[in-house]
Scaffold this motif. Structure first.
Motif, PDB file in Angstrom:
ATOM      1  N   LYS A 213      88.002  93.085  49.654  1.00 47.30           N
ATOM      2  CA  LYS A 213      88.060  93.569  51.146  1.00 47.30           C
ATOM      3  C   LYS A 213      89.533  93.167  51.566  1.00 47.30           C
ATOM      4  O   LYS A 213      90.291  93.662  52.398  1.00 47.30           O
ATOM      5  CB  LYS A 213      87.097  92.662  52.077  1.00 47.30           C
ATOM      6  CG  LYS A 213      85.676  93.516  51.965  1.00 47.30           C
ATOM      7  CD  LYS A 213      84.832  92.585  52.861  1.00 47.30           C
ATOM      8  CE  LYS A 213      83.239  93.074  53.038  1.00 47.30           C
ATOM      9  NZ  LYS A 213      82.681  92.442  53.999  1.00 47.30           N
ATOM     10  N   ALA A 214      89.970  92.131  51.150  1.00 51.00           N
ATOM     11  CA  ALA A 214      91.434  91.798  51.353  1.00 51.00           C
ATOM     12  C   ALA A 214      92.465  92.692  50.851  1.00 51.00           C
ATOM     13  O   ALA A 214      93.502  92.987  51.810  1.00 51.00           O
ATOM     14  CB  ALA A 214      91.788  90.294  50.641  1.00 51.00           C
ATOM     15  N   LYS A 215      92.121  93.306  49.557  1.00 50.16           N
ATOM     16  CA  LYS A 215      93.058  94.176  48.883  1.00 50.16           C
ATOM     17  C   LYS A 215      92.242  95.309  48.600  1.00 50.16           C
ATOM     18  O   LYS A 215      91.890  95.591  47.476  1.00 50.16           O
ATOM     19  CB  LYS A 215      93.868  93.724  47.953  1.00 50.16           C
ATOM     20  CG  LYS A 215      94.702  92.482  48.080  1.00 50.16           C
ATOM     21  CD  LYS A 215      95.691  91.915  47.221  1.00 50.16           C
ATOM     22  CE  LYS A 215      96.652  90.770  47.482  1.00 50.16           C
ATOM     23  NZ  LYS A 215      97.327  90.384  46.340  1.00 50.16           N
ATOM     24  N   PRO A 216      92.078  96.383  49.730  1.00 49.30           N
ATOM     25  CA  PRO A 216      91.403  97.541  49.326  1.00 49.30           C
ATOM     26  C   PRO A 216      91.931  98.406  48.010  1.00 49.30           C
ATOM     27  O   PRO A 216      92.866  98.521  47.860  1.00 49.30           O
ATOM     28  CB  PRO A 216      91.465  98.421  50.580  1.00 49.30           C
ATOM     29  CG  PRO A 216      91.800  97.369  51.661  1.00 49.30           C
ATOM     30  CD  PRO A 216      92.463  96.364  50.913  1.00 49.30           C
ATOM     31  N   GLY A 217      90.888  98.505  47.368  1.00 50.22           N
ATOM     32  CA  GLY A 217      91.356  99.803  46.060  1.00 50.22           C
ATOM     33  C   GLY A 217      91.958  98.913  44.921  1.00 50.22           C
ATOM     34  O   GLY A 217      92.453  99.660  44.084  1.00 50.22           O
ATOM     35  N   THR A 218      91.752  97.815  45.141  1.00 44.39           N
ATOM     36  CA  THR A 218      92.385  96.861  43.830  1.00 44.39           C
ATOM     37  C   THR A 218      91.546  96.222  42.919  1.00 44.39           C
ATOM     38  O   THR A 218      91.951  95.973  41.602  1.00 44.39           O
ATOM     39  CB  THR A 218      93.406  95.809  44.412  1.00 44.39           C
ATOM     40  OG1 THR A 218      92.347  94.817  45.060  1.00 44.39           O
ATOM     41  CG2 THR A 218      94.445  96.233  45.177  1.00 44.39           C
ATOM     42  N   ILE A 219      90.158  96.046  43.202  1.00 43.33           N
ATOM     43  CA  ILE A 219      89.285  95.634  42.209  1.00 43.33           C
ATOM     44  C   ILE A 219      88.364  96.570  41.740  1.00 43.33           C
ATOM     45  O   ILE A 219      87.788  97.409  42.419  1.00 43.33           O
ATOM     46  CB  ILE A 219      88.238  94.535  43.290  1.00 43.33           C
ATOM     47  CG1 ILE A 219      88.945  93.533  43.907  1.00 43.33           C
ATOM     48  CG2 ILE A 219      87.233  94.206  42.254  1.00 43.33           C
ATOM     49  CD1 ILE A 219      89.937  92.695  43.081  1.00 43.33           C
ATOM     50  N   SER A 220      88.560  96.803  40.206  1.00 45.17           N
ATOM     51  CA  SER A 220      88.017  97.974  39.790  1.00 45.17           C
ATOM     52  C   SER A 220      86.494  97.786  39.485  1.00 45.17           C
ATOM     53  O   SER A 220      86.096  96.360  39.034  1.00 45.17           O
ATOM     54  CB  SER A 220      88.753  98.137  38.455  1.00 45.17           C
ATOM     55  OG  SER A 220      88.751  96.990  37.485  1.00 45.17           O
ATOM     56  N   LEU A 221      85.701  98.657  39.726  1.00 49.85           N
ATOM     57  CA  LEU A 221      84.317  98.618  39.320  1.00 49.85           C
ATOM     58  C   LEU A 221      83.677  99.668  38.641  1.00 49.85           C
ATOM     59  O   LEU A 221      84.069 100.944  39.372  1.00 49.85           O
ATOM     60  CB  LEU A 221      83.758  98.380  40.878  1.00 49.85           C
ATOM     61  CG  LEU A 221      82.055  98.417  40.906  1.00 49.85           C
ATOM     62  CD1 LEU A 221      81.688  96.986  40.253  1.00 49.85           C
ATOM     63  CD2 LEU A 221      81.598  98.061  42.378  1.00 49.85           C
TER      64      LEU A 221
END
Length: 324
Positions: free
Chosen positions: A148-156
């Protein structure tokens, strides 16, 4: 006697004869082997489940239940074979909501659900989110906060577009108003290799394939995408327990026959299915596969499918799930 009365009595007699015939037919069902189509390759969860339950149904019926693997098009090929057979209960298929609704949707075709009559639920394999054992994320709230803090940066990652794993990610993003860097793979094995190697931050997977890696200490499960904790992972919280909107993201398998199959025949199939699932050996083997045994009535299964259709249909209406 008036003509109207004669017509009424004639219709009543015809109806009685039809019902008597259907009842007699159902009482003698099955009088020959039953074909059990598995619309996936041999060796997978659906195949193993079908063979276990099919053996139990054979013992109940005193007739062979012959498993026939017909993979292709995400389950559509095998399902269409059922629709080409008579609606008499002698051809049934093991399937789930995805192959009946999502696979056709991804191919730009209408839902196949109206063409099938549910016999009953068999089992559900829970879905979980796993991270590498050395992940910087201690738990699901930490990973969610980072996304949520950095949208699109955590890969899932997930096992492929249109799979239950993929749909679970879409629902998580929609429910929690978060945006992941979503990574699709061609099957669970490839994605698991990447999360094991820390090439991606996290992976949505069925318990069945991730559990050995969790037990070996190479992966950590951080949340159950469902409404109940998993007995094999008693310390892993559910979505609701982490403050998220709950939904059942597991893969539920069930038995279907062609629409139009007589209700007494469906009832006979359901009774044999329930008996098979109640067998201690069958039940234990399914639990070993990571599945929760969930026998149900045809009506309960139909109701569950409607709930699933409403939830995933909403994703399609919003354009989040669309043909490739």
């Amino acid at each position: 006697m008036t003509s109207k009365r004669r017509t009424f009595l004639a219709g009543l007699a015809a109806t009685t004869t039809t019902l008597t015939g259907a009842r007699t037919w159902a009482q003698s069902f099955p009088s020959k082997p039953v074909r059990f189509i598995v619309p996936f390759a041999a060796g997978g969860n659906a195949d193993v489940t079908a063979r276990l339950v099919g053996e139990g149904m054979s013992r109940k019926f005193g007739q062979l239940v012959v498993v026939d693997n017909r993979p292709g098009a995400g389950g559509v090929v095998g399902q269409e074979l059922v629709l080409q057979a008579p609606a008499d209960g002698y051809t049934m298929v093991i399937s789930a909501f995805g192959p009946l609704y999502v696979s056709p949707l991804m191919a730009g075709r209408p839902s196949m659900i109206p063409s099938f009559a549910p016999v009953g639920m068999l089992s559900t394999v829970p879905m979980i989110v796993v991270v590498p054992a050395t992940s910087r994320f201690a738990d699901w709230p930490a990973l969610l906060a980072a996304a949520k803090a950095k949208p699109g940066t955590i890969s899932l990652g997930h096992a492929g577009n249109g799979t239950p794993n993929h749909i679970d990610i879409l629902r998580l993003q929609e429910n929690e108003k978060v945006s992941f860097s979503v990574v699709p793979y061609r099957g669970s094995g490839v994605g698991l290799n990447d999360v094991l190697a820390s090439q991606i931050d996290a992976y949505v997977d069925q318990l069945t394939s991730s559990l050995p890696h969790i037990q070996s200490g190479k992966l950590r499960a951080i949340v159950v995408i469902g409404e109940k904790r998993i007995p094999e992972l008693p310390n892993v919280p559910t979505l609701a327990e982490t403050g998220c909107t709950p939904f059942d993201g597991g893969t539920t398998l069930g038995i279907f026959v062609r629409t139009g199959t007589p209700q007494p025949v469906i009832a006979a199939l359901n009774a044999a299915m329930v008996t098979a699932l109640d067998d201690a050996t069958v039940k234990q083997r399914l639990v070993e596969l990571g599945a929760s045994v969930r026998p149900s009535t045809p009506e309960a299964f139909a109701a569950a499918l409607k709930i699933e259709e409403a939830g995933i249909g909403d994703l399609a209406k919003k354009g989040l799930l669309k043909p490739e």
